[in-house]
Design a protein around this motif. Structure first.
Motif, PDB file in Angstrom:
ATOM      1  N   ASP A  52       0.970  -1.344   0.156  1.00 25.03           N
ATOM      2  CA  ASP A  52      -0.038  -0.016  -0.038  1.00 25.03           C
ATOM      3  C   ASP A  52       0.941   1.034  -0.004  1.00 25.03           C
ATOM      4  N   CYS A  54      -0.004   5.132   0.908  1.00 20.63           N
ATOM      5  CA  CYS A  54      -1.222   6.021   1.406  1.00 20.63           C
ATOM      6  C   CYS A  54      -0.753   7.491   1.749  1.00 20.63           C
ATOM      7  N   ARG A  63       3.107   0.522   3.386  1.00 20.22           N
ATOM      8  CA  ARG A  63       2.906  -1.004   3.761  1.00 20.22           C
ATOM      9  C   ARG A  63       3.644  -1.777   2.781  1.00 20.22           C
ATOM     10  N   GLY A 158      -9.218   8.587   4.170  1.00 16.10           N
ATOM     11  CA  GLY A 158      -9.047   7.443   5.189  1.00 16.10           C
ATOM     12  C   GLY A 158      -9.845   7.723   6.484  1.00 16.10           C
TER      13      GLY A 158
ATOM     14  N   ASN B  19      -6.320  -6.838   0.939  1.00 15.83           N
ATOM     15  CA  ASN B  19      -5.001  -5.953   0.990  1.00 15.83           C
ATOM     16  C   ASN B  19      -4.748  -5.082  -0.107  1.00 15.83           C
ATOM     17  N   TYR B  22      -5.634   0.169   1.398  1.00 18.93           N
ATOM     18  CA  TYR B  22      -5.526   1.095   2.654  1.00 18.93           C
ATOM     19  C   TYR B  22      -5.571   2.547   2.027  1.00 18.93           C
ATOM     20  N   PRO B  27      -9.674  -0.877   5.542  1.00 19.61           N
ATOM     21  CA  PRO B  27      -8.672  -1.767   6.291  1.00 19.61           C
ATOM     22  C   PRO B  27      -8.864  -3.123   5.642  1.00 19.61           C
ATOM     23  N   ILE B 247      -1.759  -1.042  10.847  1.00 17.85           N
ATOM     24  CA  ILE B 247      -2.525  -2.219  11.306  1.00 17.85           C
ATOM     25  C   ILE B 247      -1.513  -2.552  12.588  1.00 17.85           C
ATOM     26  N   THR B 267      -8.213   3.552   9.149  1.00 18.80           N
ATOM     27  CA  THR B 267      -7.028   3.626   8.716  1.00 18.80           C
ATOM     28  C   THR B 267      -6.031   5.054   9.093  1.00 18.80           C
TER      29      THR B 267
END
Lengths: 298, 323
Positions: A52, A54, A63, A158, B19, B22, B27, B247, B267
């Motif tokens: 990810d 973000c 991530r 988000g 996955n 995000y 989530p 997370i 998130t």
């Protein structure tokens, strides 16, 4: 003695899977646009192991699968990108200008905020009255006018799916800033329009929340079933870099839009526009005027 | 076909998670204890990421309307077929008309029930995991209810012998006192040195507010360093300009009670995050119940990656054993 320029950017590990990068502790257009440039360039690299990317308001987060890409190796790449985006002010952003109807002081968020007066700084006032007061406005009406006069730039998506954190395109001294609830509410109605810190938001779904509540949007920003035309490609409507103009509507118009949403015919009034961060940062007010002209007159 | 006679408590369909979204505020959801989840699938010959049922505290009552291989892993919740106890961590064959029930939970918090072939429900954004807040994934985006019918899918990839089991040493152990490893950082600079030290040295009690979204802990108040708040952050010293939450990250709103965010969590938001639970220990966190104790232990990034590798190696060992 020669002084070395020290970057104030913080690179931090969020466990083994996340790298968090704070470009600025305060919300600034500079941090947001820089983060946008860095994350866009990172996406273009298509590095194996990245799950990810973000972008955030004044920070961003990545991530990874740390067994494919070690977070420390990623940080090396991110630092290189930080130093290579010196031209971020001239990188064009493909944006959408969107008219977002909002019914201020609506009965539903009023009911919700009255239920949680004990969680609030000022139990005697409504959220709107309190926010007007702490921002130097005489009445809630004046605060609504300030919110609806200039558009907001979506700086982060988000919290929950689709929620747009949006930051007003106005002069620094006109920026509205409000505290969050002392204790978060356990309920916020879907499509509530709220404000916390320097950000206006629309809550996509019913749920907890800590922002001050002023109104409710008739149109969704999340459409899980993807029935409306604006949601054909994604169940989430807003994107970072979009510009939203919150428009004060009557109950009549609110109900009419609700009807269109239910019929599946609703579409946002929307124009596409490309701009550069430099243009916005040089004169946010002039840029905001240009946006309003393009959205409503062109 | 499997008929749900009783749903249990918050029993949902979960897989490896949604996955890659995000950035949209989505989530991952997915099994809370991935180790038990993968194990359950492997025991019935499924792809390790096939969709299973995750039940919390109270198991469901299921009636099988076809012959199936099933496996139950996770917390210690005695399963029974037609009233006769069967083993956890074992491939169990059930026949049409058999009824699966559970006793009360002894240890751990969540169990995983895998069915040969996996549970077949429509995928949303590449996952079958249930995310109830938005009502997506799983069975109509919600927890199971009485009368629901589950169908099995095509996720079986190998044959496993009936009665095959995962040896004791590869099963997790449970305790009422737990150490959870964290990497300190993110915005931990906002805590006073003393509070950082206290965060890592007291036993925190898990409050009843503990679910797939997150766990809230009781212990003692922590102090943030007073400052003139930066523009955009909001007034409380625990506030920051809204940012992304990893997370497993832990925040302490107003310094009162730490909250660890888990697989269905928000998130991002405006509270300073001070540490992150390492990925391998999220499994353990998901097996901790309300009122149990947690001590947070600070580890380095490389220790965290090593712990993660060890979990992966155990899964490989299980695959080897079940071959």
């Amino acid at each position: 003695m020669e002084e070395k320029a020290v970057s104030s950017v913080r690179y931090e590990h969020g466990g083994d899977e996340f790298v968090f990068v704070e470009l600025s502790e305060a919300m600034t257009l500079e941090a947001m646009f820089k983060g946008m440039a860095i994350t866009n360039k990172l996406k273009e690299k298509n590095l194996p192991g990245i799950i990810d990317v973000c972008p955030g308001n004044a920070s961003y987060m990545i991530r990874v699968d740390p067994e494919v890409l070690h977070p420390n190796d990623l940080i090396v790449v991110l630092k290189e990108l930080e130093h290579s985006v010196t031209d971020y002010k001239s990188l064009p952003i493909a944006s959408r200008l969107v008219d977002v109807p909002v019914l201020f002081e609506d009965p539903w968020t009023h009911e919700a905020l009255m239920r949680f007066r004990n969680n609030h700084q000022d139990p005697e006032a409504t959220d709107l009255e309190y926010s007007a007061k702490v921002n130097g406005y005489q009445t809630g009406e004046e605060l609504i006018k300030a919110i609806t006069t200039y558009p907001f730039l979506v700086s982060m998506i988000g919290f929950v799916p689709g929620l747009p954190f949006s930051f007003q395109l106005t002069s620094q001294e006109k920026q509205i800033e409000v505290p969050k609830y002392v204790r978060p509410r356990t309920f916020t109605p879907e499509r509530a329009f709220g404000f916390g810190g320097a950000f206006a938001v629309i809550y996509p779904v019913d749920g907890a929340g800590g922002y001050q509540l002023y109104g409710r949007a008739p149109a969704p920003i999340l459409d899980v079933e993807q029935e409306l035309a604006d949601f054909k490609d994604s169940m989430v409507f807003p994107r970072q870099g979009d510009i939203l103009r919150y428009r004060n509507v009557t109950r009549e118009e609110y109900d009419a839009v609700r009807e269109e949403v239910k019929n599946g015919t609703f579409q946002y009034r929307m124009k596409e526009m490309s701009f550069t961060p430099g243009e916005v940062m040089a004169d946010p007010l002039a840029f905001a005027d240009k946006v309003m002209g393009r959205l409503y007159n062109d | 076909m499997i008929k749900v006679r009783k749903p249990g408590l918050q029993t949902t369909v979960q897989d490896n998670g949604r996955n890659g979204y995000y950035e949209l505020g989505m989530p991952p959801s997915g099994a809370m204890d991935k180790y038990s989840f993968h194990s359950a699938n492997l025991l019935v010959g499924n792809d390790e990421n096939a969709a299973v049922l995750e039940a919390t505290y109270i198991g469901p009552e299921l009636e099988f309307q076809e012959d199936l291989l099933i496996a139950i892993t996770g917390g210690e919740l005695q399963p029974k077929i037609n009233g006769n106890p069967v083993d956890l961590w074992q491939a169990v064959s059930v026949k049409e008309g058999d009824i699966l029930t559970f006793d009360f939970i002894k240890q751990g918090a969540r169990i995983y029930i895998a069915f040969s072939g996996g549970i077949e429900v429509p995928e949303k954004m590449g996952s079958k995991s249930t995310y109830t807040l938005c009502g997506i994934g799983g069975l109509e985006g919600r927890a199971l209810k009485e009368g629901d019918v589950l169908h099995t899918g095509e996720m079986k990839i190998s044959d496993v012998k009936i009665g095959a089991s995962i040896p004791e040493e590869l099963r997790p152990t449970f305790s009422k006192h737990n150490e959870i490893r964290v990497v300190m950082g993110l915005c931990s600079y906002r805590l006073t040195e003393e509070s950082k030290e206290r965060f890592l040295s007291i036993d925190w009690t898990v409050t009843p507010d503990a679910n797939r979204v997150g766990y809230r802990f009781k212990g003692e108040a922590l102090d943030f360093i007073p400052r003139e708040q930066p523009f955009g952050a909001g007034g409380n010293p625990s506030n920051v300009t809204d940012l992304g939450y990893p997370i497993g990250s832990i925040q302490v709103p107003a310094g009162i009670e730490p909250i660890a965010l888990l697989h269905d969590a928000v998130t991002g938001g405006g509270y300073a995050t001070v540490a992150t639970i390492i990925s391998s220990d999220l499994n353990k966190m998901g097996q901790i119940k309300s009122n149990e104790k947690v001590r947070f232990v600070s580890v380095t990034l490389d220790e965290a990656i090593q712990a993660r590798k060890e979990v992966g190696e155990k899964i490989e060992k299980i695959k080897e054993i079940l071959k």
